[in-house]
Design an enzyme around this catalytic site. Structure first.
Site, PDB file in Angstrom:
ATOM      1  N   ASN A  79      -6.448   3.065 -12.359  1.00 28.17           N
ATOM      2  CA  ASN A  79      -5.407   2.137 -11.911  1.00 28.17           C
ATOM      3  C   ASN A  79      -4.049   2.762 -12.175  1.00 28.17           C
ATOM      4  OD1 ASN A  79      -4.238  -0.411 -11.111  1.00 28.17           O
ATOM      5  ND2 ASN A  79      -3.863  -0.846 -13.286  1.00 28.17           N
ATOM      6  N   GLY A 103       0.781  -1.235   0.000  1.00 27.92           N
ATOM      7  CA  GLY A 103       0.000   0.000   0.000  1.00 27.92           C
ATOM      8  C   GLY A 103       0.811   1.281   0.000  1.00 27.92           C
ATOM      9  N   SER A 104       2.016   1.246  -0.615  1.00 21.91           N
ATOM     10  CA  SER A 104       2.824   2.475  -0.573  1.00 21.91           C
ATOM     11  C   SER A 104       2.213   3.582  -1.435  1.00 21.91           C
ATOM     12  CB  SER A 104       4.269   2.194  -0.984  1.00 21.91           C
ATOM     13  OG  SER A 104       4.374   1.928  -2.365  1.00 21.91           O
ATOM     14  N   ASN A 105       1.532   3.227  -2.511  1.00 22.61           N
ATOM     15  CA  ASN A 105       0.872   4.267  -3.316  1.00 22.61           C
ATOM     16  C   ASN A 105      -0.289   4.895  -2.555  1.00 22.61           C
ATOM     17  OD1 ASN A 105       1.862   4.765  -6.185  1.00 22.61           O
ATOM     18  ND2 ASN A 105       2.017   2.543  -6.023  1.00 22.61           N
ATOM     19  N   LEU A 161     -10.434  -7.815 -12.467  1.00 27.78           N
ATOM     20  CA  LEU A 161     -11.866  -7.632 -12.215  1.00 27.78           C
ATOM     21  C   LEU A 161     -12.665  -8.007 -13.457  1.00 27.78           C
ATOM     22  CD1 LEU A 161     -11.434  -4.232 -10.366  1.00 27.78           C
ATOM     23  CD2 LEU A 161     -12.214  -6.381  -9.322  1.00 27.78           C
ATOM     24  N   SER A 183       2.030   4.426 -15.521  1.00 27.45           N
ATOM     25  CA  SER A 183       0.860   5.036 -16.166  1.00 27.45           C
ATOM     26  C   SER A 183      -0.327   4.987 -15.218  1.00 27.45           C
ATOM     27  CB  SER A 183       0.457   4.260 -17.430  1.00 27.45           C
ATOM     28  OG  SER A 183       1.540   4.117 -18.320  1.00 27.45           O
ATOM     29  N   THR A 231     -10.920  -0.477 -17.859  1.00 27.53           N
ATOM     30  CA  THR A 231     -11.982  -1.017 -18.701  1.00 27.53           C
ATOM     31  C   THR A 231     -11.940  -2.544 -18.572  1.00 27.53           C
ATOM     32  OG1 THR A 231     -10.480  -1.103 -20.589  1.00 27.53           O
ATOM     33  CG2 THR A 231     -11.838   0.891 -20.357  1.00 27.53           C
ATOM     34  N   HIS A 287      -0.242   1.502 -13.244  1.00 31.44           N
ATOM     35  CA  HIS A 287       0.442   0.323 -13.790  1.00 31.44           C
ATOM     36  C   HIS A 287       1.913   0.683 -13.999  1.00 31.44           C
ATOM     37  CE1 HIS A 287       0.799  -3.489 -15.856  1.00 31.44           C
ATOM     38  NE2 HIS A 287       1.482  -2.867 -16.799  1.00 31.44           N
ATOM     39  N   GLN A 336       8.529   7.497  -8.733  1.00 32.78           N
ATOM     40  CA  GLN A 336       7.713   8.306  -9.645  1.00 32.78           C
ATOM     41  C   GLN A 336       6.217   7.998  -9.482  1.00 32.78           C
ATOM     42  OE1 GLN A 336       9.022  10.889 -11.228  1.00 32.78           O
ATOM     43  NE2 GLN A 336      10.883  10.205 -10.193  1.00 32.78           N
ATOM     44  N   GLU A 389     -10.889  -4.769 -20.459  1.00 33.42           N
ATOM     45  CA  GLU A 389      -9.660  -5.409 -20.943  1.00 33.42           C
ATOM     46  C   GLU A 389      -8.483  -5.019 -20.055  1.00 33.42           C
ATOM     47  OE1 GLU A 389      -7.069  -5.832 -25.058  1.00 33.42           O
ATOM     48  OE2 GLU A 389      -8.878  -4.612 -25.068  1.00 33.42           O
ATOM     49  N   LEU A 390      -7.723  -5.981 -19.582  1.00 36.11           N
ATOM     50  CA  LEU A 390      -6.673  -5.745 -18.589  1.00 36.11           C
ATOM     51  C   LEU A 390      -5.637  -4.720 -19.066  1.00 36.11           C
ATOM     52  CD1 LEU A 390      -5.467  -6.690 -15.835  1.00 36.11           C
ATOM     53  CD2 LEU A 390      -4.063  -8.292 -17.172  1.00 36.11           C
ATOM     54  N   ASP A 391      -5.442  -3.677 -18.271  1.00 35.70           N
ATOM     55  CA  ASP A 391      -4.414  -2.648 -18.499  1.00 35.70           C
ATOM     56  C   ASP A 391      -4.533  -1.985 -19.874  1.00 35.70           C
ATOM     57  OD1 ASP A 391      -3.360  -3.284 -15.989  1.00 35.70           O
ATOM     58  OD2 ASP A 391      -1.979  -4.755 -16.827  1.00 35.70           O
TER      59      ASP A 391
HETATM   60  C1  GAR Z   1       3.047  -0.731  -7.735  1.00 35.84           C
HETATM   61  O1  GAR Z   1       4.300  -0.722  -8.359  1.00 35.84           O
HETATM   62  C2  GAR Z   1       1.960  -0.735  -8.783  1.00 35.84           C
HETATM   63  O2  GAR Z   1       2.257   0.014  -9.921  1.00 35.84           O
HETATM   64  C3  GAR Z   1       1.870  -2.199  -9.103  1.00 35.84           C
HETATM   65  O3  GAR Z   1       2.017  -2.858  -7.875  1.00 35.84           O
HETATM   66  C4  GAR Z   1       2.809  -2.053  -7.012  1.00 35.84           C
HETATM   67  C5  GAR Z   1       2.030  -1.853  -5.734  1.00 35.84           C
HETATM   68  O4  GAR Z   1       2.805  -1.219  -4.769  1.00 35.84           O
HETATM   69  N1  GAR Z   1       0.637  -2.511  -9.736  1.00 35.84           N
HETATM   70  C6  GAR Z   1       0.514  -3.438 -10.679  1.00 35.84           C
HETATM   71  O5  GAR Z   1       1.437  -4.114 -11.064  1.00 35.84           O
HETATM   72  C7  GAR Z   1      -0.889  -3.591 -11.213  1.00 35.84           C
HETATM   73  N2  GAR Z   1      -0.870  -4.364 -12.411  1.00 35.84           N
HETATM   74  P1  GAR Z   1       2.139  -0.603  -3.460  1.00 35.84           P
HETATM   75  O6  GAR Z   1       1.229  -1.686  -2.879  1.00 35.84           O
HETATM   76  O7  GAR Z   1       3.309  -0.337  -2.556  1.00 35.84           O
HETATM   77  O8  GAR Z   1       1.386   0.622  -3.848  1.00 35.84           O
END
Ligand code: GAR
Length: 235
Positions: free
Chosen positions: A122, A22-24, A108, A151, A156, A124, A188, A158-160
């Site tokens: 999302n 969950g750092s984002n 999903l 990004s 939608t 990615h 970033q 379709e994945l990513d």
């Molecule tokens: C992040 O790098 C995010 O972009 C990626 O998982 C990590 C989650 O980090 N997401 C994907 O790969 C989705 N396809 P976080 O839990 O520390 O935010």
């Protein structure tokens, strides 16, 4: 997507879905609480899809910060439909404008995505449309790319593959490994996600995304506060 209008201040309410550290989600909360965004965001809850006996690490971190948390354990449901119905109910109980996937590692269903049309975003870890799916950093290295990045895009069925809203670029350095590159991209991501949400909270910008295929680049077109910079016409 509706944006709550309160006393002339437009507030975008969000719930964040996570699967792990969950750092984002934390970066978004920090940006909100430190008033670093040029828009008003309200984080209503963080929801994880982990098992109840192995809760996503990010949940405790957010709860410590006073954020409502919830867990929907997929193993408690006999099928994906049951799980997604439960997830939708929990999301709806917080009445968010926008659903923010941040390291939510579950694909999903189309039915789930369609019920929240244009309300799920999302992040990615690649410069989409390059490298949908997993192992993005290694794939960028294997392809001998010179740059990589992250990004933020609409989700939608379709994945990513949904329309890209904004990206942040990272140079690939000689000697990079998947781990060093992932770490540099993550720095970033922690800038890109809060600022992209601030962009989305500005309805004029949102409408622009609906009508143009062009996406915005962090530092070229907008800043950490989600403030558009002057030169938004370059490609
Ligand atoms: C992040 O790098 C995010 O972009 C990626 O998982 C990590 C989650 O980090 N997401 C994907 O790969 C989705 N396809 P976080 O839990 O520390 O935010």
């Amino acid at each position: 997507m509706s944006v709550t209008d309160t006393n002339d201040v437009q507030t975008l309410s969000i719930v964040i879905l996570i699967s792990g550290r969950g750092s984002n989600a934390l970066a978004i909360l920090d940006a909100i609480e430190q008033n670093r965004l040029c828009a008003s965001l309200q984080m209503r809850a963080v929801i994880a899809d982990s098992r109840i006996d192995q809760p996503a690490a990010g949940l405790a971190r957010m709860a410590e910060r006073g954020i409502d948390t919830a867990l929907v354990d997929p193993s408690a449901y006999s099928d994906r439909t049951g799980f997604e119905q439960a997830l939708a109910e929990v999301i709806n109980s917080f009445e968010p404008d926008l659903i923010v996937l941040a390291g939510f590692m579950r694909v999903l269903s189309a039915a789930f995505v369609e019920q929240f049309e244009q309300r799920i975003v999302n992040i990615h870890p690649s410069l989409l449309p390059n490298y949908r799916g997993l192992h993005t950093h290694q794939r960028a290295l294997d392809a001998d790319d010179k740059k990589h990045g992250a990004s933020v895009h609409w989700v939608t069925a379709e994945l990513d593959a949904g329309p890209v809203i904004a990206q942040a670029e990272v140079p690939i350095e000689p000697g990079d490994t998947a781990d060093t590159l992932a770490a540099r991209v993550l720095i970033q991501e922690h800038r890109l996600y809060p600022s992209s949400l601030a962009l989305l909270a500005q309805t004029t910008v949102l409408r622009q995304y609906d009508t143009t295929p062009k996406h915005l680049l962090l530092d070229r077109d907008f800043d950490d506060a989600g403030r558009l910079l002057a030169d938004t016409d370059c490609n």
